[in-house]
Design a protein around this motif. Structure first.
Motif, PDB file in Angstrom:
ATOM      1  N   SER A  62     105.450 158.504 -44.819  1.00 18.59           N
ATOM      2  CA  SER A  62     106.154 157.253 -44.594  1.00 18.59           C
ATOM      3  C   SER A  62     107.552 157.597 -44.101  1.00 18.59           C
ATOM      4  CB  SER A  62     106.225 156.445 -45.882  1.00 18.59           C
ATOM      5  OG  SER A  62     106.941 157.164 -46.834  1.00 18.59           O
ATOM      6  N   LEU A  63     107.868 157.098 -42.947  1.00 17.66           N
ATOM      7  CA  LEU A  63     109.154 157.429 -42.346  1.00 17.66           C
ATOM      8  C   LEU A  63     110.240 156.533 -42.922  1.00 17.66           C
ATOM      9  CD1 LEU A  63     108.158 157.718 -38.571  1.00 17.66           C
ATOM     10  CD2 LEU A  63     108.093 159.459 -40.333  1.00 17.66           C
ATOM     11  N   ARG A  64     111.354 157.148 -43.241  1.00 16.35           N
ATOM     12  CA  ARG A  64     112.498 156.364 -43.738  1.00 16.35           C
ATOM     13  C   ARG A  64     113.744 156.580 -42.895  1.00 16.35           C
ATOM     14  NH1 ARG A  64     112.578 154.983 -49.113  1.00 16.35           N
ATOM     15  NH2 ARG A  64     114.716 155.680 -49.268  1.00 16.35           N
ATOM     16  N   SER A  65     113.939 157.811 -42.474  1.00 15.22           N
ATOM     17  CA  SER A  65     115.170 158.103 -41.730  1.00 15.22           C
ATOM     18  C   SER A  65     114.830 158.656 -40.348  1.00 15.22           C
ATOM     19  CB  SER A  65     116.004 159.115 -42.506  1.00 15.22           C
ATOM     20  OG  SER A  65     115.227 160.245 -42.814  1.00 15.22           O
ATOM     21  N   ILE A  66     115.539 158.150 -39.361  1.00 14.33           N
ATOM     22  CA  ILE A  66     115.282 158.529 -37.974  1.00 14.33           C
ATOM     23  C   ILE A  66     116.608 158.873 -37.305  1.00 14.33           C
ATOM     24  CG2 ILE A  66     114.448 157.710 -35.725  1.00 14.33           C
ATOM     25  CD1 ILE A  66     112.575 155.838 -37.117  1.00 14.33           C
ATOM     26  N   SER A  76     107.732 155.468 -27.712  1.00 14.09           N
ATOM     27  CA  SER A  76     107.058 154.158 -27.731  1.00 14.09           C
ATOM     28  C   SER A  76     105.711 154.246 -28.434  1.00 14.09           C
ATOM     29  CB  SER A  76     106.866 153.648 -26.300  1.00 14.09           C
ATOM     30  OG  SER A  76     108.119 153.420 -25.707  1.00 14.09           O
ATOM     31  N   ARG A  77     104.985 155.336 -28.214  1.00 13.11           N
ATOM     32  CA  ARG A  77     103.690 155.505 -28.896  1.00 13.11           C
ATOM     33  C   ARG A  77     103.882 155.603 -30.402  1.00 13.11           C
ATOM     34  NH1 ARG A  77      98.749 156.322 -25.976  1.00 13.11           N
ATOM     35  NH2 ARG A  77      99.307 155.826 -23.849  1.00 13.11           N
ATOM     36  N   ILE A  78     104.885 156.351 -30.821  1.00 14.42           N
ATOM     37  CA  ILE A  78     105.149 156.483 -32.258  1.00 14.42           C
ATOM     38  C   ILE A  78     105.453 155.117 -32.857  1.00 14.42           C
ATOM     39  CG2 ILE A  78     106.818 157.371 -33.955  1.00 14.42           C
ATOM     40  CD1 ILE A  78     107.068 159.888 -32.127  1.00 14.42           C
ATOM     41  N   PHE A  79     106.259 154.336 -32.151  1.00 13.87           N
ATOM     42  CA  PHE A  79     106.625 153.028 -32.691  1.00 13.87           C
ATOM     43  C   PHE A  79     105.464 152.047 -32.642  1.00 13.87           C
ATOM     44  CE2 PHE A  79     111.138 152.274 -33.901  1.00 13.87           C
ATOM     45  CZ  PHE A  79     111.384 153.609 -34.179  1.00 13.87           C
ATOM     46  N   ALA A  80     104.615 152.183 -31.651  1.00 12.52           N
ATOM     47  CA  ALA A  80     103.425 151.326 -31.611  1.00 12.52           C
ATOM     48  C   ALA A  80     102.560 151.620 -32.827  1.00 12.52           C
ATOM     49  CB  ALA A  80     102.656 151.575 -30.317  1.00 12.52           C
ATOM     50  N   GLN A  81     102.446 152.897 -33.172  1.00  7.58           N
ATOM     51  CA  GLN A  81     101.663 153.279 -34.348  1.00  7.58           C
ATOM     52  C   GLN A  81     102.294 152.732 -35.623  1.00  7.58           C
ATOM     53  OE1 GLN A  81      99.507 156.622 -34.578  1.00  7.58           O
ATOM     54  NE2 GLN A  81      99.269 156.450 -36.774  1.00  7.58           N
ATOM     55  N   LEU A  82     103.630 152.835 -35.721  1.00 12.72           N
ATOM     56  CA  LEU A  82     104.316 152.296 -36.898  1.00 12.72           C
ATOM     57  C   LEU A  82     104.039 150.802 -37.028  1.00 12.72           C
ATOM     58  CD1 LEU A  82     107.857 153.945 -36.708  1.00 12.72           C
ATOM     59  CD2 LEU A  82     106.082 154.380 -38.392  1.00 12.72           C
ATOM     60  N   HIS A  83     104.077 150.118 -35.896  1.00 12.60           N
ATOM     61  CA  HIS A  83     103.855 148.671 -35.891  1.00 12.60           C
ATOM     62  C   HIS A  83     102.444 148.358 -36.407  1.00 12.60           C
ATOM     63  CE1 HIS A  83     104.751 144.608 -34.712  1.00 12.60           C
ATOM     64  NE2 HIS A  83     103.578 144.526 -34.120  1.00 12.60           N
ATOM     65  N   ASN A  84     101.460 149.152 -35.987  1.00  9.38           N
ATOM     66  CA  ASN A  84     100.080 148.940 -36.412  1.00  9.38           C
ATOM     67  C   ASN A  84      99.890 149.181 -37.903  1.00  9.38           C
ATOM     68  OD1 ASN A  84      99.236 148.235 -33.912  1.00  9.38           O
ATOM     69  ND2 ASN A  84      98.508 150.282 -33.344  1.00  9.38           N
ATOM     70  N   GLU A  85     100.747 150.061 -38.456  1.00  8.14           N
ATOM     71  CA  GLU A  85     100.596 150.421 -39.875  1.00  8.14           C
ATOM     72  C   GLU A  85     101.212 149.385 -40.794  1.00  8.14           C
ATOM     73  OE1 GLU A  85     102.302 154.305 -40.116  1.00  8.14           O
ATOM     74  OE2 GLU A  85     100.569 155.266 -39.197  1.00  8.14           O
ATOM     75  N   THR A  86     102.077 148.494 -40.238  1.00 14.26           N
ATOM     76  CA  THR A  86     102.754 147.524 -41.113  1.00 14.26           C
ATOM     77  C   THR A  86     102.020 146.197 -41.125  1.00 14.26           C
ATOM     78  OG1 THR A  86     104.208 146.944 -39.286  1.00 14.26           O
ATOM     79  CG2 THR A  86     105.031 148.532 -40.906  1.00 14.26           C
TER      80      THR A  86
END
Ligand SMILES: O=C(CO)COP(=O)(O)O
Length: 134
Positions: free
Chosen positions: A10-14, A124-134
């Protein structure tokens, strides 16, 4: 030898970093991903972070400018297990005075299996994946 800070389940800091010729692209990208980025603890190298704070309105901790040690600070955060992901828009066409620091940061991020994007498409791919996980 095993370098492990347990890769970001789970990502918290970027951290957000961009070379000069890529800063406009990162600012634009941050605008279009603003609501997701706002959920994270954000860090940035000095100039990049300053632009994101001013132009995108995100709360971001600004470290030193890259050539003055900012890349090294981010590498240290990764080694200490304090950073989960690095979005680093790299300019492959310009020579940089702090190229050794850039190499070191990428090496450390690789060593610790950090979530790492060095271009916009991957970010963008990483963030698309994050979006799918939420
Ligand atoms: O040089 C950088 C990364 O190598 C970025 O540093 P700045 O955000 O301070 O320009």
């Amino acid at each position: 030898m095993n370098a492990s800070n347990s890769p970001a389940e789970s990502l918290r800091s970027i951290a957000l970093v961009a070379h000069d010729q890529k800063k406009d692209a990162l600012v634009k990208w941050a605008h279009s991903h603003r609501s997701v980025l706002a959920e994270f603890d954000l860090y940035g190298t000095g100039t990049t972070g300053g632009r994101i704070a001013r132009e995108v309105g995100l709360d971001i901790t600004c470290l030193k400018s890259g050539p003055l040690g900012g890349d090294a600070q981010i590498g240290a955060m990764i080694a200490e297990g304090r950073l989960d992901a690095l979005l680093f828009f790299i300019d492959p066409l310009s020579a940089l005075p702090h190229d050794v620091d850039v190499k070191s940061l990428l090496r450390i991020a690789t060593l610790y299996d950090t979530v790492l994007a060095i271009n916009e498409a991957t970010a963008s791919r990483i963030f698309a994946q994050l979006h799918n996980e939420t």
